[in-house]
Scaffold this active site. Structure first.
Site, PDB file in Angstrom:
ATOM      1  N   ARG A  41       0.817  -1.214   0.000  1.00  0.00           N
ATOM      2  CA  ARG A  41       0.000   0.000   0.000  1.00  0.00           C
ATOM      3  C   ARG A  41       0.849   1.262   0.000  1.00  0.00           C
ATOM      4  NH1 ARG A  41      -2.581  -3.847   3.099  1.00  0.00           N
ATOM      5  NH2 ARG A  41      -4.720  -4.351   2.464  1.00  0.00           N
ATOM      6  N   ASP A  70      -0.545  -6.979  -2.733  1.00  0.00           N
ATOM      7  CA  ASP A  70      -1.908  -6.722  -2.274  1.00  0.00           C
ATOM      8  C   ASP A  70      -2.629  -6.028  -3.425  1.00  0.00           C
ATOM      9  OD1 ASP A  70      -4.263  -6.019  -0.586  1.00  0.00           O
ATOM     10  OD2 ASP A  70      -2.925  -6.558   1.055  1.00  0.00           O
ATOM     11  N   HIS A 151      -6.971 -10.310  -2.465  1.00  0.00           N
ATOM     12  CA  HIS A 151      -6.057  -9.166  -2.441  1.00  0.00           C
ATOM     13  C   HIS A 151      -5.105  -9.209  -3.644  1.00  0.00           C
ATOM     14  CE1 HIS A 151      -7.279  -7.499   1.374  1.00  0.00           C
ATOM     15  NE2 HIS A 151      -7.194  -8.686   1.952  1.00  0.00           N
ATOM     16  N   GLU A 214      -9.616 -12.494   4.137  1.00  0.00           N
ATOM     17  CA  GLU A 214     -10.598 -11.570   3.577  1.00  0.00           C
ATOM     18  C   GLU A 214     -10.965 -11.891   2.130  1.00  0.00           C
ATOM     19  OE1 GLU A 214      -9.620  -7.634   6.273  1.00  0.00           O
ATOM     20  OE2 GLU A 214      -8.621  -7.811   4.330  1.00  0.00           O
ATOM     21  N   TRP A 283      -5.026 -13.247  13.736  1.00  0.00           N
ATOM     22  CA  TRP A 283      -5.117 -11.791  13.662  1.00  0.00           C
ATOM     23  C   TRP A 283      -6.498 -11.238  13.970  1.00  0.00           C
ATOM     24  CZ3 TRP A 283      -8.149  -8.611  10.577  1.00  0.00           C
ATOM     25  CH2 TRP A 283      -8.894  -9.250   9.565  1.00  0.00           C
ATOM     26  N   TYR A 309      -1.841  -4.289  16.008  1.00  0.00           N
ATOM     27  CA  TYR A 309      -1.848  -3.563  14.742  1.00  0.00           C
ATOM     28  C   TYR A 309      -1.472  -2.112  15.033  1.00  0.00           C
ATOM     29  CZ  TYR A 309      -3.768  -7.155  11.628  1.00  0.00           C
ATOM     30  OH  TYR A 309      -3.946  -8.270  10.847  1.00  0.00           O
ATOM     31  N   TRP A 354       0.276  -1.872   8.895  1.00  0.00           N
ATOM     32  CA  TRP A 354      -0.383  -1.778   7.587  1.00  0.00           C
ATOM     33  C   TRP A 354      -0.365  -0.321   7.135  1.00  0.00           C
ATOM     34  CZ3 TRP A 354      -1.078  -6.354   5.491  1.00  0.00           C
ATOM     35  CH2 TRP A 354      -1.230  -7.464   6.321  1.00  0.00           C
TER      36      TRP A 354
END
Length: 413
Positions: A41, A70, A151, A214, A283, A309, A354
């Site tokens: 990212r 990602d 992702h 996810e 997580w 996180y 992240w």
């Protein structure tokens, strides 16, 4: 930032009497003492990555989990797929307008202010090998992550045949129908094999992380022809299709002498079909990830999003740079982490950074420091970590040292 030299031999931090967790003459409580850095990212330069490794070594951390792919970008070369490091490595920053766990005004301001080139770039094979060598000299293993099968928007943008045929060529601009899931096909299976071959050639880690989190199956399950085809192969649902991708990845890695790792969702997908040596990363919030990892009966790493996180806020939103809601303070980490970091099969703990809203090195280090130091203390000493009354004094001294070295570092409150 004037911080640490990029030369491996010159990468030093100021000497200090502050807490270096491995200086008290005991063996570490946890074998895995990790930090995840998200280079997809936000693309972090090699110099920034060297600085991160130097910090990790200072505080006794030994595993850099490097998130290299990602939706936002693909960051390493794969032979036969040159567009990954062209189109897939030059995508614009997403506004993340669907994120409802962050202050909307701050989210927009961070997107507006992000450097235009902060999402552009990739690491050459030589750069990766050099960084792996530097990390090894610092006592750190770099564990690469290639997210499979979700992702994958950057890879699919570079090679539309890997994704949903109805969405070919579209940038991921909405949460729904993002075209970020590999399409079940021979093309995708060949691509997975090539990507995993590449990381096995570039990294010496015995463990390769394949993501698995996810995964929204809507794109697969909404396609009638795909469902008809996969049902003939015994895949009745999206979960079955994801299991197929996971099994393929595990087989490829096993043939190359590597161990598969993934986020705790892979326990939902594969269950008893997971390789016995698979490493699970717990997580998910509210104890879900930790519970899944424990229930798997396999080795696992605690990286609880509620507590570890570090892209979450470190204080009230009005006083802090953009971060996800759920304030994590150094004191909270010290109070809560020792009790969570226990259980059958646990091999260690890992912080995660992240970078949706960590758009510059200054922001990255501000979010890491000093919270990472507390995680490192518990990772090394476990239940015997210093009490807050002693640790806070040492942290205050270390914060001063870090600031003098040029690091943005949040004061204790």
């Amino acid at each position: 930032m004037a911080i640490i030299s990029s030369s491996p031999r010159d990468t030093t931090l100021p000497e200090s009497d502050s807490p270096v967790p491995h200086d008290r003459g005991v063996e570490p409580a946890h074998a895995w003492r990790g930090l995840l850095v998200d280079s997809s990212r936000t693309f972090w330069s090699i110099d920034t990555m060297r600085t991160i490794i130097a910090l990790m070594a200072r505080y006794g951390l030994n595993t850099l989990h490097w998130h290299l792919t990602d939706d936002a970008g693909w960051r390493f070369p794969v032979p036969g797929y040159p567009s990954l490091t062209a189109a897939g490595a030059t995508m614009p920053r997403e506004p993340y307008s669907w994120y409802d766990n962050v202050d909307a005004d701050q989210r927009q301001a961070t997107w507006n202010d992000a450097p235009e080139d902060s999402t552009c770039g990739f690491y050459t094979a030589d750069e990766i090998r050099s960084l792996v060598t530097f990390a090894r000299e610092c006592g750190i293993t770099i564990v690469p992550e290639v997210d499979i099968p979700g992702h994958m928007a950057a890879a699919i943008y570079a090679y539309p045949e890997l994704g949903c045929p109805r969405l070919a060529g579209l940038l991921p601009t909405t949460r729904r129908w993002r075209n970020d899931m590999l399409w079940p096909s021979e093309d995708s299976l060949r691509f997975i094999e090539a990507a995993l071959d590449a990381v096995c050639a570039l990294f010496d880690s015995p463990i390769i992380h394949v993501g698995g989190d996810e995964c929204r199956w809507d794109e697969w399950e909404a396609d009638v022809s795909l469902r008809e085809r996969t049902q003939t192969q015994g895949a009745q649902s999206g979960a079955d299709i994801q299991r197929m991708f996971l099994s393929h990845s595990a087989r490829v890695l096993s043939e190359r002498g590597r161990t598969i790792a993934g986020w705790d969702e892979i326990v939902d997908m594969a269950g008893a079909d997971l390789p016995s040596d698979a490493l699970i990363f717990g997580w998910r919030e509210d104890g879900v990830g930790r519970g899944q990892a424990l229930a798997s009966g396999r080795r696992w790493v605690l990286c609880d999003a509620d507590l570890l996180y570090l892209n979450r806020l470190a204080g009230p939103a009005a006083e802090e740079p953009t971060g996800m809601n759920g304030i994590i303070t150094p004191r909270r980490i010290r109070d809560e982490l020792p009790a969570l970091a226990r259980g059958d099969g646990l091999v260690g703990v890992q912080a995660c950074a992240w970078s949706e809203f960590l758009t510059t090195p200054d922001l990255l280090f501000y979010h890491l420091l000093p919270r990472l130091l507390v995680i490192a203390e518990v990772a090394w000493h476990g239940q015997e970590a210093l009490p807050w009354s002693e640790l806070s004094t040492l942290l205050t001294s270390e914060i001063e040292e870090l600031r003098e070295a040029g690091f943005p570092c949040r004061a204790l409150t």
